[in-house]
Write an enzyme that holds these catalytic residues in place. Structure first.
Site, PDB file in Angstrom:
ATOM      1  N   HIS A   1       5.276  28.709  69.235  1.00 35.68           N
ATOM      2  CA  HIS A   1       5.784  28.036  68.035  1.00 35.68           C
ATOM      3  C   HIS A   1       7.279  27.756  68.238  1.00 35.68           C
ATOM      4  O   HIS A   1       8.069  28.679  68.477  1.00 35.68           O
ATOM      5  CB  HIS A   1       5.550  28.917  66.810  1.00 35.68           C
ATOM      6  CG  HIS A   1       5.926  28.284  65.519  1.00 35.68           C
ATOM      7  ND1 HIS A   1       5.121  27.375  64.853  1.00 35.68           N
ATOM      8  CD2 HIS A   1       7.041  28.430  64.751  1.00 35.68           C
ATOM      9  CE1 HIS A   1       5.717  26.990  63.737  1.00 35.68           C
ATOM     10  NE2 HIS A   1       6.897  27.611  63.648  1.00 35.68           N
TER      11      HIS A   1
ATOM     12  N   SER B   1       6.870  32.872  67.507  1.00 32.06           N
ATOM     13  CA  SER B   1       7.981  31.952  67.286  1.00 32.06           C
ATOM     14  C   SER B   1       9.127  32.291  68.239  1.00 32.06           C
ATOM     15  O   SER B   1       9.755  33.348  68.130  1.00 32.06           O
ATOM     16  CB  SER B   1       8.469  32.046  65.844  1.00 32.06           C
ATOM     17  OG  SER B   1       9.658  31.293  65.735  1.00 32.06           O
TER      18      SER B   1
ATOM     19  N   ASP C   1      10.669  26.217  66.691  1.00 32.28           N
ATOM     20  CA  ASP C   1      11.321  25.846  65.436  1.00 32.28           C
ATOM     21  C   ASP C   1      12.538  24.964  65.690  1.00 32.28           C
ATOM     22  O   ASP C   1      13.589  25.448  66.124  1.00 32.28           O
ATOM     23  CB  ASP C   1      11.762  27.111  64.691  1.00 32.28           C
ATOM     24  CG  ASP C   1      10.586  27.853  64.075  1.00 32.28           C
ATOM     25  OD1 ASP C   1       9.783  27.201  63.394  1.00 32.28           O
ATOM     26  OD2 ASP C   1      10.486  29.075  64.291  1.00 32.28           O
TER      27      ASP C   1
ATOM     28  N   HIS D   1       7.480  22.707  65.332  1.00 31.16           N
ATOM     29  CA  HIS D   1       7.686  22.679  63.879  1.00 31.16           C
ATOM     30  C   HIS D   1       9.034  22.022  63.604  1.00 31.16           C
ATOM     31  O   HIS D   1      10.085  22.632  63.827  1.00 31.16           O
ATOM     32  CB  HIS D   1       7.641  24.135  63.378  1.00 31.16           C
ATOM     33  CG  HIS D   1       7.890  24.298  61.914  1.00 31.16           C
ATOM     34  ND1 HIS D   1       8.146  25.530  61.333  1.00 31.16           N
ATOM     35  CD2 HIS D   1       7.918  23.401  60.887  1.00 31.16           C
ATOM     36  CE1 HIS D   1       8.319  25.378  60.030  1.00 31.16           C
ATOM     37  NE2 HIS D   1       8.196  24.095  59.743  1.00 31.16           N
TER      38      HIS D   1
ATOM     39  N   MET E   1      11.794  21.056  61.393  1.00 27.73           N
ATOM     40  CA  MET E   1      12.481  21.227  60.108  1.00 27.73           C
ATOM     41  C   MET E   1      13.679  20.288  60.144  1.00 27.73           C
ATOM     42  O   MET E   1      14.840  20.688  60.277  1.00 27.73           O
ATOM     43  CB  MET E   1      12.889  22.693  59.928  1.00 27.73           C
ATOM     44  CG  MET E   1      11.703  23.568  59.543  1.00 27.73           C
ATOM     45  SD  MET E   1      11.963  25.310  59.920  1.00 27.73           S
ATOM     46  CE  MET E   1      11.496  25.315  61.629  1.00 27.73           C
TER      47      MET E   1
ATOM     48  N   MET F   1       4.333  27.338  54.454  1.00 28.02           N
ATOM     49  CA  MET F   1       5.520  28.182  54.651  1.00 28.02           C
ATOM     50  C   MET F   1       5.430  29.389  53.718  1.00 28.02           C
ATOM     51  O   MET F   1       5.199  29.242  52.511  1.00 28.02           O
ATOM     52  CB  MET F   1       6.803  27.404  54.343  1.00 28.02           C
ATOM     53  CG  MET F   1       7.167  26.320  55.352  1.00 28.02           C
ATOM     54  SD  MET F   1       7.279  26.860  57.074  1.00 28.02           S
ATOM     55  CE  MET F   1       8.545  28.136  56.991  1.00 28.02           C
TER      56      MET F   1
ATOM     57  N   ASP G   1       3.650  30.709  58.175  1.00 28.93           N
ATOM     58  CA  ASP G   1       4.910  30.864  58.905  1.00 28.93           C
ATOM     59  C   ASP G   1       5.959  31.500  57.993  1.00 28.93           C
ATOM     60  O   ASP G   1       6.344  30.907  56.983  1.00 28.93           O
ATOM     61  CB  ASP G   1       5.361  29.472  59.373  1.00 28.93           C
ATOM     62  CG  ASP G   1       6.583  29.505  60.272  1.00 28.93           C
ATOM     63  OD1 ASP G   1       7.037  30.600  60.644  1.00 28.93           O
ATOM     64  OD2 ASP G   1       7.075  28.410  60.610  1.00 28.93           O
ATOM     65  N   GLY G   2       6.407  32.698  58.384  1.00 29.95           N
ATOM     66  CA  GLY G   2       7.486  33.362  57.648  1.00 29.95           C
ATOM     67  C   GLY G   2       7.095  34.762  57.189  1.00 29.95           C
ATOM     68  O   GLY G   2       6.213  34.908  56.339  1.00 29.95           O
TER      69      GLY G   2
ATOM     70  N   MET H   1      15.458  22.928  64.081  1.00 28.17           N
ATOM     71  CA  MET H   1      16.189  22.844  62.804  1.00 28.17           C
ATOM     72  C   MET H   1      17.421  21.973  62.960  1.00 28.17           C
ATOM     73  O   MET H   1      18.121  22.069  63.972  1.00 28.17           O
ATOM     74  CB  MET H   1      16.615  24.248  62.362  1.00 28.17           C
ATOM     75  CG  MET H   1      15.460  25.225  62.225  1.00 28.17           C
ATOM     76  SD  MET H   1      16.018  26.787  61.502  1.00 28.17           S
ATOM     77  CE  MET H   1      14.536  27.780  61.680  1.00 28.17           C
TER      78      MET H   1
HETATM   79  C1  DX5 Z   1      11.452  29.882  59.628  1.00 34.03           C
HETATM   80  C2  DX5 Z   1      10.716  29.489  60.876  1.00 34.03           C
HETATM   81  C3  DX5 Z   1       9.785  30.529  61.363  1.00 34.03           C
HETATM   82  C4  DX5 Z   1      10.429  31.813  61.835  1.00 34.03           C
HETATM   83  C5  DX5 Z   1       9.486  32.940  61.530  1.00 34.03           C
HETATM   84  O1  DX5 Z   1      12.139  28.805  59.128  1.00 34.03           O
HETATM   85  O2  DX5 Z   1       9.947  28.314  60.638  1.00 34.03           O
HETATM   86  O3  DX5 Z   1       8.902  30.033  62.369  1.00 34.03           O
HETATM   87  O4  DX5 Z   1      10.714  31.819  63.209  1.00 34.03           O
HETATM   88  O5  DX5 Z   1      10.097  34.145  61.847  1.00 34.03           O
HETATM   89  P1  DX5 Z   1       9.607  35.531  61.249  1.00 34.03           P
HETATM   90  O6  DX5 Z   1       8.176  35.725  61.721  1.00 34.03           O
HETATM   91  O7  DX5 Z   1      10.555  36.520  61.818  1.00 34.03           O
HETATM   92  O8  DX5 Z   1       9.662  35.418  59.750  1.00 34.03           O
HETATM   93 ZN    ZN Z   2       8.300  27.682  62.085  1.00 30.02          ZN
END
Ligand code: DX5
Ligand code: ZN
Length: 221
Positions: free
Chosen positions: A38, A13, A40, A71, A73, A142, A178-179, A42
């Site tokens: 990946h 990520s 993210d 991804h 969000m 998630m 993920d997470g 947001m």
């Molecule tokens: C969280 C994201 C993840 C995040 C994961 O909302 O969707 O992709 O980057 O990070 P780690 O692996 O540090 O939990």
């Molecule tokens: Zn993610």
């Protein structure tokens, strides 16, 4: 060990990168032997944080030939899907909780010829996806509340994978987690039948990311 016959893919990520060094991070991710990047996205509405948007994906695509796992969000992601696809995303994942007409949103992605994933938050049931499974390429489970990297892994996310594999029957598709993924919980994750591994902190903070990437793919053997 749940069987699925699918390749395991590691997706670092890039949220865990220093944002002033995105090009170097893309090159590093490739050099670690990872499969996907990946990304993210947001929006500060669906999740309480804001990251980056279409322009960043466009610039990633200019710099790198890696598979971009985007991804979203984002609340009502259907407003932006076409732009992210035009920017060069290879896989678009939307949240089941963020789009009112999920079937229409899936078609919007598939009609443009890119892969489509649907994500569910930890508290959302896998049964909300039962009817759309034949139309999609990936389910993202998630294992933290989306919004930030570096949060703890929520163990009950793991219970969902074997049930999903059973629901999939003859058409097994990718399941991504993920997470909070790390070398400590990867063995359980792989055993549960999950085959796409997102990791931010575990890779970007690793003293040996090549080795960590190998462990995330094959487990601690
Ligand atoms: C969280 C994201 C993840 C995040 C994961 O909302 O969707 O992709 O980057 O990070 P780690 O692996 O540090 O939990
Ligand atoms: Zn993610």
């Amino acid at each position: 060990m749940i069987e699925h016959g699918l390749k395991v893919k590691v997706a670092p990520s890039i949220l865990s990168s220093d944002f002033t060094k995105m090009a170097e991070s893309l090159d590093a991710i490739k050099s670690w032997g990872a499969d996907w990047v990946h990304c993210d996205v947001m929006d500060g509405m669906f999740v309480p944080n804001i990251t980056f948007g279409q322009q960043m994906i466009r610039d990633f695509r200019k710099h790198s030939d890696m598979f971009l796992d985007v991804h979203l969000m984002v609340q009502a992601p259907e407003r932006y899907i076409d732009e992210f696809i035009d920017a060069g995303a290879n896989l678009i994942t939307v949240h089941q909780e963020a789009t009112t007409h999920l079937h229409r949103t899936i078609l919007q992605i598939k009609d443009k010829g890119v892969k489509c994933g649907v994500a569910i938050n930890p508290a959302t049931s896998i049964y909300t996806l039962e009817d759309v499974l034949p139309d999609i390429d990936m389910v993202l489970l998630m294992s933290c509340d989306p919004g930030f990297g570096g949060q703890p892994f929520i163990p009950y996310a793991l219970n969902k994978a074997p049930k999903l594999r059973e629901m999939m029957g003859d058409r097994q598709i990718d399941i991504e987690v993920d997470g909070g993924v790390s070398e400590k919980n990867i063995d359980q994750i792989l055993a549960a039948g999950i085959n796409c591994i997102v990791a931010g902190s575990a890779l970007f903070k690793s003293p040996d990311p090549v080795r960590t990437c190998e462990i995330l793919r094959n487990g601690n053997r």
